[in-house]
Design an enzyme around this catalytic site. Structure first.
Site, PDB file in Angstrom:
ATOM      1  N   LYS A   1       0.817  -1.215   0.000  1.00 28.08           N
ATOM      2  CA  LYS A   1       0.000   0.000   0.000  1.00 28.08           C
ATOM      3  C   LYS A   1       0.851   1.265   0.000  1.00 28.08           C
ATOM      4  O   LYS A   1       0.444   2.287  -0.523  1.00 28.08           O
ATOM      5  CB  LYS A   1      -0.937  -0.004   1.212  1.00 28.08           C
ATOM      6  CG  LYS A   1      -2.113  -0.955   1.058  1.00 28.08           C
ATOM      7  CD  LYS A   1      -3.123  -0.784   2.175  1.00 28.08           C
ATOM      8  CE  LYS A   1      -4.330  -1.689   1.950  1.00 28.08           C
ATOM      9  NZ  LYS A   1      -5.341  -1.530   3.020  1.00 28.08           N
ATOM     10  N   ARG A   2       2.039   1.184   0.590  1.00 27.48           N
ATOM     11  CA  ARG A   2       2.866   2.391   0.627  1.00 27.48           C
ATOM     12  C   ARG A   2       3.383   2.755  -0.766  1.00 27.48           C
ATOM     13  O   ARG A   2       3.798   3.883  -1.004  1.00 27.48           O
ATOM     14  CB  ARG A   2       4.035   2.207   1.600  1.00 27.48           C
ATOM     15  CG  ARG A   2       5.093   1.203   1.160  1.00 27.48           C
ATOM     16  CD  ARG A   2       6.141   1.007   2.252  1.00 27.48           C
ATOM     17  NE  ARG A   2       7.097  -0.034   1.913  1.00 27.48           N
ATOM     18  CZ  ARG A   2       8.210   0.187   1.231  1.00 27.48           C
ATOM     19  NH1 ARG A   2       8.502   1.409   0.820  1.00 27.48           N
ATOM     20  NH2 ARG A   2       9.036  -0.809   0.974  1.00 27.48           N
TER      21      ARG A   2
END
Length: 487
Positions: free
Chosen positions: A261-262
């Site tokens: 997700k980062r």
């Protein structure tokens, strides 16, 4: 059973004979990597005049949800990757999977295994202690029916080949060889009679007529096990050809680490709803993740269908770069139809500023799009840039905008309002001529008028060209906002 040394050929498919499939598990959103797999399957089928099918692998009943299924279909349809036929739901075909398992059991291609979990755990621990790979070596492999215990639970295992090697001529990875001794006797039916993934996938692909299995390279090991099932059934009843495999590399983040997700690894719905991207931009970006056509960066769907071939996909992992995706989206925003953008922005505006949701209209938005979209990289920026069009008086001001409205600036705006009040030709050209003439008369730079004028009209220090703003707001609304600022 397959011979000691076997090769799965990746020969050229006949026109119209290609059938691909995308088969996600509905345990969450449609991941960006899954969307790319769907895209490559869709493109390969389209390029060869074939068929692209969808299958929902919902056998994990505890984790499969209707919401996830809806999200998957929603994401695929948004990208234009809906299937060419009604989707297949794997769980509904459990009886068919079990039927195939029984055929292989009856033909001696599979066997009942009565090893308990405790026995398997002990053997696994012993293998670890002896520092050797753990392989199932069940004493039940060659047991006959008269040796089967009547009341004990059992699983059904495949009789995997133990000699020779198997080679897959993968369309992406090239030739991949595995020693058959590395293949374990994997379970195809659990003790409760339910099929495992390894069996269900093979049966469904066969029954759906899938000719080309294009999926992530994390499934390469599965391919060799699934071939054991395919070839066992081909030996039993014929008509179970080996599929052509194409295992595409996974997607990494820009730093080379596993995508998370980062890095921007969101569900496809988030790219649409949260990031405000257009489907054609996501389509184009995913297409270029691991595949290319010369130096082309902007590729239409029609060009993609014409040019794409799975054999041209890179073997190495692709790197996902959210900034590049946003830049590409900016291009498609600028190219998009104004009325379409207005229809997409209107509900976002209503959400962004609920207080004036009723005032939001697509007619004004459509007229404003030519000057709004050149400044925006996504629909969110487009929405934020359009807020001034529908803002209610008295206009809220940003701190920087309020700082521009000094006593001197308000005095100038008062003269501007008087001059505009007498303006009969409310066009950009006429308004620009009027303001320039005022600047000359007052002996000041154009910015001394334009900057406080922008603040009074939009409540911000940035906006489309000030004369575009005046033309879009119209004479009455413009004068009211300017006089509010003067007061």
């Amino acid at each position: 059973m397959a011979s000691a040394t076997d090769t799965v050929s990746a020969g050229s498919p006949e026109k119209g004979r290609v059938v691909t499939r995308f088969a996600p598990s509905p345990t969450g959103f449609l991941h960006i990597g899954g969307a790319r797999t769907a895209l490559f399957n869709w493109l390969y089928a389209r390029h060869h005049g074939g068929t692209y099918l969808l299958r929902i692998e919902d056998t994990d009943r505890a984790r499969s949800t209707d919401a996830a299924i809806d999200a998957i279909f929603d994401g695929l349809n948004w990208l234009g990757l809906g299937g060419d036929a009604e989707p297949v739901f794997q769980f509904a075909r459990s009886d068919r999977h079990a039927e195939v398992a029984r055929k292989m059991l009856e033909a001696g291609r599979a066997y009942r295994c009565y090893l308990t979990q405790e026995e398997l755990a002990a053997r696994r621990e012993q293998a670890q202690a002896e520092r050797r790979p753990f392989r199932i070596d069940s004493e039940w492999r060659d047991a006959t029916a008269d040796q089967w215990p009547e009341s004990l639970a059992y699983v059904v295992r495949m009789k995997s080949p133990r000699d020779g090697e198997t080679t897959i001529d993968d369309k992406v990875q090239g030739a991949i060889t595995v020693q058959n001794s590395e293949l374990d006797d994997f379970v195809i039916l659990r003790s409760d009679g339910t099929p495992t993934y390894m069996l269900a996938v093979v049966v469904d692909d066969h029954d759906m007529g899938v000719t080309h299995v294009i999926r992530g390279d994390d499934h390469i090991n599965n391919a060799f096990r699934q071939l054991v099932v395919i070839r066992a059934m081909h030996a039993i009843e014929g008509g179970w050809p080996d599929p052509v495999y194409g295992h595409i590399p996974l997607i990494h983040g820009a730093d080379g680490a596993k995508l998370s997700k980062r890095h921007g690894a969101l569900g496809v719905d988030a790219y649409r709803d949260e990031l405000g991207l257009l489907p054609e931009a996501v389509f184009n970006y995913l297409l270029r993740l691991g595949w290319g056509h010369g130096d082309e960066e902007i590729i239409s769907r029609e060009q993609a269908v014409e040019w794409f071939d799975i054999g041209d996909v890179n073997k190495g992992a692709s790197r996902f770069d959210l900034k590049k995706l946003l830049n590409l989206n900016g291009h498609y925003i600028r190219e998009a139809d104004d009325a379409r953008l207005a229809a997409l922005v209107a509900p976002k505006l209503a959400t962004l500023e609920p207080a004036f949701a009723a005032a939001v209209g697509t007619d004004l938005l459509t007229r404003a799009m030519p000057v709004l979209k050149v400044r925006a990289a996504d629909l969110n920026e487009l929405s934020a840039g359009a807020v001034f069009l529908f803002a209610q008086r008295p206009l809220p001001m940003t701190e920087k905008a309020a700082a521009l409205l000094t006593d001197e600036a308000r005095a100038i705006l008062g003269q501007v309002a008087d001059r505009f009040d007498a303006e009969n030709d409310w066009t950009m050209e006429s308004l620009e001529a009027t303001v320039k003439q005022m600047a000359e008369e007052l002996g000041i730079g154009l910015g001394k008028i334009a900057q406080p004028l922008r603040a009074s009209l939009t409540g911000q220090t940035t906006s489309p060209g000030i004369f575009d703003v005046l033309a879009l707001l119209g004479k009455d609304e413009s004068l009211l906002r300017i006089r509010d600022a003067v007061a």
